[in-house]
Design an enzyme around this catalytic site. Structure first.
Site, short mmCIF file in Angstrom:
data_model
loop_
_atom_site.label_atom_id
_atom_site.label_comp_id
_atom_site.label_asym_id
_atom_site.label_seq_id
_atom_site.Cartn_x
_atom_site.Cartn_y
_atom_site.Cartn_z
N ARG A 124 0.82 -1.20 0.00
CA ARG A 124 0.00 0.00 0.00
C ARG A 124 0.86 1.26 0.00
NH1 ARG A 124 -4.05 3.33 2.26
NH2 ARG A 124 -3.34 3.31 4.41
N ARG A 173 -2.56 10.50 7.10
CA ARG A 173 -1.18 10.92 6.85
C ARG A 173 -1.11 12.11 5.91
NH1 ARG A 173 -2.34 5.96 6.11
NH2 ARG A 173 -1.68 4.31 7.53
N LYS A 215 10.69 6.51 14.95
CA LYS A 215 10.94 5.50 13.93
C LYS A 215 11.18 6.12 12.55
CE LYS A 215 9.92 2.19 10.91
NZ LYS A 215 9.52 2.40 9.52
N PRO A 232 16.51 1.86 13.25
CA PRO A 232 15.05 2.03 13.37
C PRO A 232 14.41 0.81 14.01
CG PRO A 232 15.81 2.55 11.14
CD PRO A 232 16.95 1.90 11.84
N ASP A 234 10.91 -0.84 14.52
CA ASP A 234 9.50 -0.89 14.19
C ASP A 234 8.90 -2.11 14.87
OD1 ASP A 234 10.00 -3.25 12.65
OD2 ASP A 234 10.89 -1.94 11.20
N HIS A 236 8.17 -5.04 13.76
CA HIS A 236 8.87 -6.29 13.46
C HIS A 236 10.17 -6.43 14.24
CE1 HIS A 236 6.65 -6.36 9.39
NE2 HIS A 236 6.04 -7.13 10.27
#
Length: 277
Positions: A124, A173, A215, A232, A234, A236
């Site tokens: 996306r 956003r 991040k 970074p 995140d 995950h």
DNA sequence: TGACAGGTACATG
DNA sequence: CATGTACCTGTC
């Protein structure tokens, strides 16, 4: 429109791995071994066969743009060799993501695309960025590629109508994109200034921008400013660290370039299903 | 259906 | 400073 072709032998570069690494959102493998990528207003077609690369560009453009973009001055094999052999997890990640590099991307594009990346998935994000370019970017043309859209200029996004921005599926956003662009236009987080700052100062400056938190700031630091000690974290990476490094990741051992290892780890995380546990 | 996806802004204790 | 929640959109 005669473009020279540059043939290079480059060990330790795998374009497919780079394209699938999630650090850039406008690089695609159109045919097997044939990649088209965009950075800012630049575009390039590259062919890869093993260690051999054919860049469809002039020597000048190669030296001025793409050599830096792919960070060809850095020896990644040397970095890989620093990995603790006793760290099976990291060793495996580095092996799986062989040929990965931390790109030096366009500053504004990196900022905006990573603002868009929040609470979002890679397909996306790519769609949003593509729409943004089509809607606001300058039309360009290049032999071998055809018509394409450059990444939008700062002033264009700063002046964009927020409802129009929404049509790029940015959702909430959209406001961040517009406001951060306006801030950049006003001279906040100026690239030239950032480049002279320490890591901590540059990051603090980036954090002033709307829509930029820890991040995203770290991603801009790593992927655009090439502050390769930025790591970074995140969702995950957070989960991975909790599971495999309960006592903490050994940042001391990799001080100065831990961000490059973050990329290997991140790659292996998002390609997990293919990875034996 | 609801959680979740490469988080951040904003409001509270 | 630590914690909690809303938020566009699309997919499983």
């Amino acid at each position: 429109m005669n473009r020279t072709e540059i043939i290079k032998k480059i060990p330790g570069l795998n374009l497919k791995t780079v394209a699938d690494s999630g650090q850039c959102f406008r690089m695609t493998e159109n045919d097997p071994g044939v990649f088209i990528l965009f950075s800012g207003a630049h575009a390039l077609r590259i062919f890869q066969k093993g260690n051999l690369f054919r860049f469809e560009c002039s020597e000048k453009e190669f030296a001025g743009v793409w050599q830096d973009y792919f960070d060809l001055h850095t020896d990644y094999r040397k970095i890989v060799r620093t990995v603790d052999p006793a760290d099976a997890w990291l060793s495996d990640a580095v092996k799986q993501a062989d040929g990965l590099r931390v790109l030096k991307q366009d500053f504004f594009e990196t900022l905006i695309t990573f603002i868009i990346s929040q609470q979002n998935n890679i397909p996306r994000i790519k769609r949003c960025v593509g729409l943004l370019c089509e809607r606001y970017g300058k039309r360009k043309r290049r032999s071998g590629i055809g018509e394409y859209s450059a990444f939008p200029e700062v002033e264009v996004l700063a002046a964009a109508d927020e409802k129009d921005l929404l049509s790029c599926n940015l959702g909430y956003r959209a406001r961040y994109v517009k406001e951060a662009s306006a801030q950049i236009e006003k001279g906040e987080a100026d690239l030239r200034a950032l480049q002279k700052m320490s890591d901590a100062e540059a990051k603090a400056e980036l954090l002033q921008l709307t829509g930029v938190g820890t991040k995203v700031a770290d991603c801009v630091m790593l992927f655009a400013l090439h502050r390769i000690d930025s790591f970074p974290v995140d969702t995950h990476i957070r989960q991975m660290l909790a599971e495999h490094y309960p006592d903490g990741f050994p940042f001391e051992r990799y001080e100065g370039f831990s961000g490059i290892l973050q990329q290997f780890l991140f790659y292996s995380e998002i390609h997990k299903e293919k990875k034996p546990v």
